[in-house]
Design an enzyme around this catalytic site. Sequence first.
Site, PDB file in Angstrom:
ATOM      1  N   ARG A   1      -9.573   0.472   9.319  1.00  0.00           N
ATOM      2  CA  ARG A   1      -9.112  -0.881   9.610  1.00  0.00           C
ATOM      3  C   ARG A   1     -10.120  -1.671  10.424  1.00  0.00           C
ATOM      4  NH1 ARG A   1      -3.265   0.265   9.180  1.00  0.00           N
ATOM      5  NH2 ARG A   1      -2.092  -1.579   9.709  1.00  0.00           N
TER       6      ARG A   1
ATOM      7  N   ARG B   1       0.156  -9.129  13.487  1.00  0.00           N
ATOM      8  CA  ARG B   1      -0.499  -8.115  12.641  1.00  0.00           C
ATOM      9  C   ARG B   1      -1.342  -8.777  11.559  1.00  0.00           C
ATOM     10  NH1 ARG B   1       4.706  -5.306  10.926  1.00  0.00           N
ATOM     11  NH2 ARG B   1       3.466  -4.136   9.438  1.00  0.00           N
TER      12      ARG B   1
ATOM     13  N   LYS C   1       0.838  -1.215   0.000  1.00  0.00           N
ATOM     14  CA  LYS C   1       0.000   0.000   0.000  1.00  0.00           C
ATOM     15  C   LYS C   1       0.869   1.261   0.000  1.00  0.00           C
ATOM     16  CE  LYS C   1      -1.931  -1.186   3.925  1.00  0.00           C
ATOM     17  NZ  LYS C   1      -1.186  -2.427   4.248  1.00  0.00           N
TER      18      LYS C   1
ATOM     19  N   ARG D   1      11.989  -5.291   4.671  1.00  0.00           N
ATOM     20  CA  ARG D   1      11.683  -3.871   4.446  1.00  0.00           C
ATOM     21  C   ARG D   1      12.640  -2.969   5.228  1.00  0.00           C
ATOM     22  NH1 ARG D   1       5.800  -1.600   5.401  1.00  0.00           N
ATOM     23  NH2 ARG D   1       6.046  -2.532   7.459  1.00  0.00           N
TER      24      ARG D   1
ATOM     25  N   ARG E   1      11.722  -1.197  10.887  1.00  0.00           N
ATOM     26  CA  ARG E   1      10.666  -0.876  11.844  1.00  0.00           C
ATOM     27  C   ARG E   1      10.648  -1.870  12.998  1.00  0.00           C
ATOM     28  NH1 ARG E   1       5.196   0.306   8.472  1.00  0.00           N
ATOM     29  NH2 ARG E   1       4.335  -1.048  10.088  1.00  0.00           N
TER      30      ARG E   1
HETATM   31  P1  AP5 Z   1       4.842  -1.612   1.859  1.00  0.00           P
HETATM   32  O1  AP5 Z   1       4.418  -0.838   0.661  1.00  0.00           O
HETATM   33  O2  AP5 Z   1       5.653  -0.920   2.900  1.00  0.00           O
HETATM   34  O3  AP5 Z   1       3.602  -2.368   2.507  1.00  0.00           O
HETATM   35  P2  AP5 Z   1       2.301  -1.792   3.222  1.00  0.00           P
HETATM   36  O4  AP5 Z   1       1.132  -2.479   2.601  1.00  0.00           O
HETATM   37  O5  AP5 Z   1       2.294  -0.294   3.190  1.00  0.00           O
HETATM   38  O6  AP5 Z   1       2.544  -2.384   4.658  1.00  0.00           O
HETATM   39  P3  AP5 Z   1       2.614  -1.727   6.144  1.00  0.00           P
HETATM   40  O7  AP5 Z   1       3.465  -2.585   7.018  1.00  0.00           O
HETATM   41  O8  AP5 Z   1       2.983  -0.299   6.085  1.00  0.00           O
HETATM   42  O9  AP5 Z   1       1.201  -1.954   6.565  1.00  0.00           O
HETATM   43  P4  AP5 Z   1       0.614  -1.998   7.923  1.00  0.00           P
HETATM   44  O10 AP5 Z   1      -0.782  -1.855   7.481  1.00  0.00           O
HETATM   45  O11 AP5 Z   1       0.894  -3.127   8.815  1.00  0.00           O
HETATM   46  O12 AP5 Z   1       1.372  -0.825   8.721  1.00  0.00           O
HETATM   47  P5  AP5 Z   1       0.911   0.609   9.178  1.00  0.00           P
HETATM   48  O13 AP5 Z   1       2.082   1.481   9.163  1.00  0.00           O
HETATM   49  O14 AP5 Z   1      -0.319   1.014   8.456  1.00  0.00           O
HETATM   50  O15 AP5 Z   1       5.656  -2.911   1.321  1.00  0.00           O
HETATM   51  C1  AP5 Z   1       6.274  -3.820   2.224  1.00  0.00           C
HETATM   52  C2  AP5 Z   1       7.653  -4.228   1.674  1.00  0.00           C
HETATM   53  O16 AP5 Z   1       7.483  -4.993   0.473  1.00  0.00           O
HETATM   54  C3  AP5 Z   1       8.562  -3.060   1.303  1.00  0.00           C
HETATM   55  O17 AP5 Z   1       9.873  -3.400   1.650  1.00  0.00           O
HETATM   56  C4  AP5 Z   1       8.408  -2.931  -0.230  1.00  0.00           C
HETATM   57  O18 AP5 Z   1       9.610  -2.446  -0.829  1.00  0.00           O
HETATM   58  C5  AP5 Z   1       8.123  -4.368  -0.642  1.00  0.00           C
HETATM   59  N1  AP5 Z   1       7.177  -4.468  -1.768  1.00  0.00           N
HETATM   60  C6  AP5 Z   1       6.065  -3.708  -1.995  1.00  0.00           C
HETATM   61  N2  AP5 Z   1       5.407  -4.137  -3.112  1.00  0.00           N
HETATM   62  C7  AP5 Z   1       6.108  -5.208  -3.562  1.00  0.00           C
HETATM   63  C8  AP5 Z   1       5.929  -6.111  -4.684  1.00  0.00           C
HETATM   64  N3  AP5 Z   1       4.899  -5.962  -5.543  1.00  0.00           N
HETATM   65  N4  AP5 Z   1       6.843  -7.110  -4.841  1.00  0.00           N
HETATM   66  C9  AP5 Z   1       7.897  -7.254  -3.973  1.00  0.00           C
HETATM   67  N5  AP5 Z   1       8.114  -6.428  -2.915  1.00  0.00           N
HETATM   68  C10 AP5 Z   1       7.233  -5.429  -2.706  1.00  0.00           C
HETATM   69  O19 AP5 Z   1       0.460   0.306  10.688  1.00  0.00           O
HETATM   70  C11 AP5 Z   1       1.396   0.034  11.710  1.00  0.00           C
HETATM   71  C12 AP5 Z   1       0.682  -0.031  13.049  1.00  0.00           C
HETATM   72  O20 AP5 Z   1       0.066   1.239  13.343  1.00  0.00           O
HETATM   73  C13 AP5 Z   1      -0.486  -1.037  13.130  1.00  0.00           C
HETATM   74  O21 AP5 Z   1      -0.031  -2.342  13.458  1.00  0.00           O
HETATM   75  C14 AP5 Z   1      -1.348  -0.408  14.237  1.00  0.00           C
HETATM   76  O22 AP5 Z   1      -0.813  -0.673  15.510  1.00  0.00           O
HETATM   77  C15 AP5 Z   1      -1.202   1.078  13.960  1.00  0.00           C
HETATM   78  N6  AP5 Z   1      -2.258   1.592  13.049  1.00  0.00           N
HETATM   79  C16 AP5 Z   1      -2.064   2.153  11.823  1.00  0.00           C
HETATM   80  N7  AP5 Z   1      -3.251   2.490  11.260  1.00  0.00           N
HETATM   81  C17 AP5 Z   1      -4.208   2.126  12.160  1.00  0.00           C
HETATM   82  C18 AP5 Z   1      -5.636   2.183  12.149  1.00  0.00           C
HETATM   83  N8  AP5 Z   1      -6.315   2.687  11.090  1.00  0.00           N
HETATM   84  N9  AP5 Z   1      -6.295   1.710  13.232  1.00  0.00           N
HETATM   85  C19 AP5 Z   1      -5.639   1.206  14.302  1.00  0.00           C
HETATM   86  N10 AP5 Z   1      -4.292   1.109  14.369  1.00  0.00           N
HETATM   87  C20 AP5 Z   1      -3.580   1.568  13.305  1.00  0.00           C
END
Ligand code: AP5
Length: 215
Positions: free
Chosen positions: A88, A171, A13, A127, A160
Amino acid sequence: MNLIFLGPPGAGKGTQAVFVTKEYGIPQISTGDILRSAVANQTPMGVKAKRYMDDGLLVPDDVVVGIVEERLASSDCDGGFILDGFPRTVAQADALGAMLHGAGRAIAHVISFEVDHSVLLGRLTGRRMCRSCGRGFHVLFDRPSVEGRCDACGGELFQRDDDKEETIRRRLDVYDEQTSPLKSYYADKGLLRKVDALGTIESVQSAIQCILVGR
Ligand code: AP5
Ligand code: ZN
């Protein structure tokens, strides 16, 4: 254009949001990035959120809904936005719906990143994130030009805290239980658009582009 990016951790994403932001000039609103910045700055919200994030659990709905409400009121969202990692839970989706309705706005597409959980562990353990601008890289799939440095801003790359195997598994379970029901929630509203997120970064990018231009 108002978009939601929906998908499990590591689905890509954040990676794809960078391209759409550049192409359409609309901001990426990542609740994860906003929370991480609050944790780094040790704000009261950050202190509260940290223990949930470290455990791979969701931060309480009222906290994230407040963040998004405040962010959407900013003038740079007037021309559209990408919500990355929000909503979420069904409660967050309901709150977003009420918020947008009240402002006379609507979601154009909910892009659902369809990916098998088996690849996500490898994506997340490999990552690396930029400490300054938050851009994500990967040790195999998206390598920076200079080892340990961000291509966009030269910032330092780091791993991270929640990209540890045990926390990643938590997660993913949380996603299955609390977030995946949003797929049918938005399908019922006719907004869900699925993309195959198992392919290369470039192939996912063109699949999203097709949706956005209505092909
Ligand atoms: P990347 O693009 O970074 O993946 P992502 O989908 O953005 O994953 P996140 O880990 O950021 O998602 P998340 O939802 O767990 O974390 P968030 O920060 O929102 O890609 C991942 C890796 O793969 C990278 O290294 C990239 O280079 C590689 N890649 C990408 N596409 C690829 C492909 N096609 N092929 C190969 N490699 C590829 O949330 C973190 C924490 O915050 C949560 O656990 C929670 O505690 C809190 N939080 C955040 N939002 C909320 C909410 N709305 N409600 C409650 N808690 C929340
Ligand atoms: Zn950077």
